[in-house]
Motif scaffolding. Structure first.
Motif, PDB file in Angstrom:
ATOM      1  N   MET A  37       2.541 -14.331  44.328  1.00  0.00           N
ATOM      2  CA  MET A  37       3.836 -13.874  43.870  1.00  0.00           C
ATOM      3  C   MET A  37       3.939 -12.377  44.153  1.00  0.00           C
ATOM      4  SD  MET A  37       5.599 -14.208  40.100  1.00  0.00           S
ATOM      5  CE  MET A  37       5.883 -15.955  40.225  1.00  0.00           C
ATOM      6  N   GLU A  38       5.141 -11.907  44.475  1.00  0.00           N
ATOM      7  CA  GLU A  38       5.357 -10.496  44.758  1.00  0.00           C
ATOM      8  C   GLU A  38       5.774  -9.752  43.496  1.00  0.00           C
ATOM      9  OE1 GLU A  38       8.153 -10.106  47.918  1.00  0.00           O
ATOM     10  OE2 GLU A  38       6.691 -10.641  49.429  1.00  0.00           O
ATOM     11  N   TYR A  39       5.181  -8.580  43.335  1.00  0.00           N
ATOM     12  CA  TYR A  39       5.434  -7.752  42.162  1.00  0.00           C
ATOM     13  C   TYR A  39       5.762  -6.329  42.584  1.00  0.00           C
ATOM     14  CZ  TYR A  39       2.994 -11.485  39.665  1.00  0.00           C
ATOM     15  OH  TYR A  39       2.616 -12.694  39.162  1.00  0.00           O
ATOM     16  N   ILE A  40       6.505  -5.648  41.739  1.00  0.00           N
ATOM     17  CA  ILE A  40       6.631  -4.209  41.830  1.00  0.00           C
ATOM     18  C   ILE A  40       5.526  -3.671  40.931  1.00  0.00           C
ATOM     19  CG2 ILE A  40       8.049  -2.224  41.200  1.00  0.00           C
ATOM     20  CD1 ILE A  40      10.477  -3.883  41.927  1.00  0.00           C
ATOM     21  N   THR A  41       4.676  -2.812  41.481  1.00  0.00           N
ATOM     22  CA  THR A  41       3.608  -2.228  40.680  1.00  0.00           C
ATOM     23  C   THR A  41       4.093  -0.901  40.112  1.00  0.00           C
ATOM     24  OG1 THR A  41       2.640  -1.226  42.647  1.00  0.00           O
ATOM     25  CG2 THR A  41       1.729  -3.334  41.941  1.00  0.00           C
ATOM     26  N   VAL A  42       3.811  -0.693  38.862  1.00  0.00           N
ATOM     27  CA  VAL A  42       4.285   0.483  38.149  1.00  0.00           C
ATOM     28  C   VAL A  42       3.096   1.195  37.523  1.00  0.00           C
ATOM     29  CG1 VAL A  42       5.722   1.266  36.231  1.00  0.00           C
ATOM     30  CG2 VAL A  42       6.484  -0.636  37.652  1.00  0.00           C
ATOM     31  N   ASN A  43       2.910   2.451  37.908  1.00  0.00           N
ATOM     32  CA  ASN A  43       1.892   3.283  37.282  1.00  0.00           C
ATOM     33  C   ASN A  43       2.563   3.969  36.094  1.00  0.00           C
ATOM     34  OD1 ASN A  43       0.198   5.360  36.471  1.00  0.00           O
ATOM     35  ND2 ASN A  43      -0.481   5.821  38.534  1.00  0.00           N
ATOM     36  N   THR A  44       2.098   3.665  34.894  1.00  0.00           N
ATOM     37  CA  THR A  44       2.704   4.223  33.682  1.00  0.00           C
ATOM     38  C   THR A  44       2.018   5.506  33.232  1.00  0.00           C
ATOM     39  OG1 THR A  44       1.281   2.985  32.176  1.00  0.00           O
ATOM     40  CG2 THR A  44       3.324   1.909  32.891  1.00  0.00           C
ATOM     41  N   GLY A  45       1.028   5.950  34.009  1.00  0.00           N
ATOM     42  CA  GLY A  45       0.265   7.131  33.621  1.00  0.00           C
ATOM     43  C   GLY A  45      -1.068   6.756  33.012  1.00  0.00           C
ATOM     44  N   THR A  46      -1.144   5.567  32.412  1.00  0.00           N
ATOM     45  CA  THR A  46      -2.371   5.092  31.794  1.00  0.00           C
ATOM     46  C   THR A  46      -2.872   3.815  32.460  1.00  0.00           C
ATOM     47  OG1 THR A  46      -1.650   5.971  29.682  1.00  0.00           O
ATOM     48  CG2 THR A  46      -3.397   4.357  29.611  1.00  0.00           C
ATOM     49  N   LYS A  47      -1.939   2.966  32.861  1.00  0.00           N
ATOM     50  CA  LYS A  47      -2.319   1.695  33.464  1.00  0.00           C
ATOM     51  C   LYS A  47      -1.277   1.274  34.491  1.00  0.00           C
ATOM     52  CE  LYS A  47      -0.312  -0.876  29.617  1.00  0.00           C
ATOM     53  NZ  LYS A  47      -0.575  -1.806  28.552  1.00  0.00           N
ATOM     54  N   ILE A  48      -1.626   0.250  35.235  1.00  0.00           N
ATOM     55  CA  ILE A  48      -0.723  -0.347  36.213  1.00  0.00           C
ATOM     56  C   ILE A  48      -0.172  -1.629  35.606  1.00  0.00           C
ATOM     57  CG2 ILE A  48      -0.511  -1.319  38.531  1.00  0.00           C
ATOM     58  CD1 ILE A  48      -1.209   1.629  38.590  1.00  0.00           C
ATOM     59  N   VAL A  49       1.145  -1.781  35.655  1.00  0.00           N
ATOM     60  CA  VAL A  49       1.762  -3.036  35.235  1.00  0.00           C
ATOM     61  C   VAL A  49       2.477  -3.645  36.433  1.00  0.00           C
ATOM     62  CG1 VAL A  49       1.976  -2.416  32.804  1.00  0.00           C
ATOM     63  CG2 VAL A  49       3.856  -1.949  34.344  1.00  0.00           C
ATOM     64  N   TYR A  50       2.670  -4.946  36.387  1.00  0.00           N
ATOM     65  CA  TYR A  50       3.260  -5.706  37.480  1.00  0.00           C
ATOM     66  C   TYR A  50       4.564  -6.316  36.983  1.00  0.00           C
ATOM     67  CZ  TYR A  50      -1.389  -5.223  39.427  1.00  0.00           C
ATOM     68  OH  TYR A  50      -2.561  -4.699  39.922  1.00  0.00           O
ATOM     69  N   ILE A  51       5.646  -6.025  37.689  1.00  0.00           N
ATOM     70  CA  ILE A  51       6.953  -6.564  37.316  1.00  0.00           C
ATOM     71  C   ILE A  51       7.397  -7.511  38.420  1.00  0.00           C
ATOM     72  CG2 ILE A  51       9.351  -6.017  36.777  1.00  0.00           C
ATOM     73  CD1 ILE A  51       8.352  -3.227  35.897  1.00  0.00           C
ATOM     74  N   GLU A  52       7.748  -8.731  38.045  1.00  0.00           N
ATOM     75  CA  GLU A  52       8.204  -9.707  39.029  1.00  0.00           C
ATOM     76  C   GLU A  52       9.425  -9.159  39.758  1.00  0.00           C
ATOM     77  OE1 GLU A  52       8.883 -13.527  37.195  1.00  0.00           O
ATOM     78  OE2 GLU A  52       7.104 -13.276  35.935  1.00  0.00           O
ATOM     79  N   LYS A  53       9.389  -9.206  41.093  1.00  0.00           N
ATOM     80  CA  LYS A  53      10.519  -8.671  41.875  1.00  0.00           C
ATOM     81  C   LYS A  53      11.830  -9.337  41.490  1.00  0.00           C
ATOM     82  CE  LYS A  53       8.912  -6.694  46.128  1.00  0.00           C
ATOM     83  NZ  LYS A  53       8.972  -6.761  47.588  1.00  0.00           N
ATOM     84  N   LYS A  54      11.797 -10.645  41.262  1.00  0.00           N
ATOM     85  CA  LYS A  54      13.033 -11.365  40.946  1.00  0.00           C
ATOM     86  C   LYS A  54      13.607 -10.973  39.581  1.00  0.00           C
ATOM     87  CE  LYS A  54      10.678 -15.347  39.015  1.00  0.00           C
ATOM     88  NZ  LYS A  54      10.308 -16.728  39.143  1.00  0.00           N
ATOM     89  N   MET A  55      12.788 -10.315  38.745  1.00  0.00           N
ATOM     90  CA  MET A  55      13.242  -9.883  37.422  1.00  0.00           C
ATOM     91  C   MET A  55      13.713  -8.432  37.406  1.00  0.00           C
ATOM     92  SD  MET A  55      12.994 -12.420  35.306  1.00  0.00           S
ATOM     93  CE  MET A  55      13.023 -11.648  33.702  1.00  0.00           C
ATOM     94  N   THR A  56      13.644  -7.751  38.555  1.00  0.00           N
ATOM     95  CA  THR A  56      14.004  -6.339  38.622  1.00  0.00           C
ATOM     96  C   THR A  56      15.501  -6.173  38.869  1.00  0.00           C
ATOM     97  OG1 THR A  56      11.817  -5.836  39.499  1.00  0.00           O
ATOM     98  CG2 THR A  56      13.516  -4.160  39.780  1.00  0.00           C
ATOM     99  N   GLU A  57      16.150  -5.507  37.955  1.00  0.00           N
ATOM    100  CA  GLU A  57      17.581  -5.214  38.068  1.00  0.00           C
ATOM    101  C   GLU A  57      17.800  -3.980  38.925  1.00  0.00           C
ATOM    102  OE1 GLU A  57      21.678  -5.546  37.331  1.00  0.00           O
ATOM    103  OE2 GLU A  57      20.159  -6.939  36.642  1.00  0.00           O
ATOM    104  N   ALA A  58      17.033  -2.911  38.644  1.00  0.00           N
ATOM    105  CA  ALA A  58      17.216  -1.651  39.370  1.00  0.00           C
ATOM    106  C   ALA A  58      16.021  -0.738  39.155  1.00  0.00           C
ATOM    107  CB  ALA A  58      18.476  -0.947  38.887  1.00  0.00           C
ATOM    108  N   ILE A  59      15.865   0.208  40.077  1.00  0.00           N
ATOM    109  CA  ILE A  59      14.925   1.311  39.913  1.00  0.00           C
ATOM    110  C   ILE A  59      15.781   2.572  39.860  1.00  0.00           C
ATOM    111  CG2 ILE A  59      13.001   2.587  40.913  1.00  0.00           C
ATOM    112  CD1 ILE A  59      12.152  -0.039  42.277  1.00  0.00           C
ATOM    113  N   VAL A  60      15.678   3.288  38.752  1.00  0.00           N
ATOM    114  CA  VAL A  60      16.530   4.443  38.498  1.00  0.00           C
ATOM    115  C   VAL A  60      15.688   5.719  38.557  1.00  0.00           C
ATOM    116  CG1 VAL A  60      18.081   5.518  36.826  1.00  0.00           C
ATOM    117  CG2 VAL A  60      17.984   3.027  37.010  1.00  0.00           C
ATOM    118  N   ARG A  61      16.118   6.665  39.381  1.00  0.00           N
ATOM    119  CA  ARG A  61      15.407   7.943  39.482  1.00  0.00           C
ATOM    120  C   ARG A  61      15.721   8.797  38.257  1.00  0.00           C
ATOM    121  NH1 ARG A  61      14.470  11.156  44.694  1.00  0.00           N
ATOM    122  NH2 ARG A  61      15.014   9.089  45.446  1.00  0.00           N
TER     123      ARG A  61
END
Length: 105
Positions: free
Chosen positions: A1-25
């Motif tokens: 499955m494809e994920y967007i990987t997110v570094n939160t500063g402490t850990k990496i989390v994986y967000i399902e691409k199909k569940m992503t609404e937007a990436i906001v700067r």
């Protein structure tokens, strides 16, 4: 499955691409006085409320990932950096709907 990987500063989390609404700067996230420890704050995206959850220990983030939701409010994860990755779902554990973390043995 494809994920967007997110570094939160402490850990990496994986967000399902199909569940992503937007990436906001640099989202404007307003703190909630006396809010829960896991609540970073609130923001508005296209006229809808976004509840940002604290998943790391940083206080400033370069972007926010907004997760699709079925109700009035959407959920957001603040990120230091964002990438893409394929991962084996059996190696992940659900943190919230559409958001996963690596299982620890």
């Amino acid at each position: 499955m494809e994920y967007i990987t997110v570094n939160t500063g402490t850990k990496i989390v994986y967000i399902e691409k199909k569940m992503t609404e937007a990436i906001v700067r640099a989202p404007e996230i307003l703190t909630v006085p006396e809010g829960d420890d896991n609540l970073l704050g609130l923001s508005i995206y296209q006229g809808r409320l976004v509840i940002y959850y604290q998943m790391g220990d940083k206080k400033s983030y370069s972007c926010g990932i907004i997760i699709k939701a079925g109700g009035e409010a959407m959920r957001g994860i603040p990120a230091v950096t964002v990438g893409e990755e394929e991962a084996d779902p059996s190696s992940l554990t659900m943190l919230m709907q559409g958001v996963w973390g690596k299982k620890s043995d």
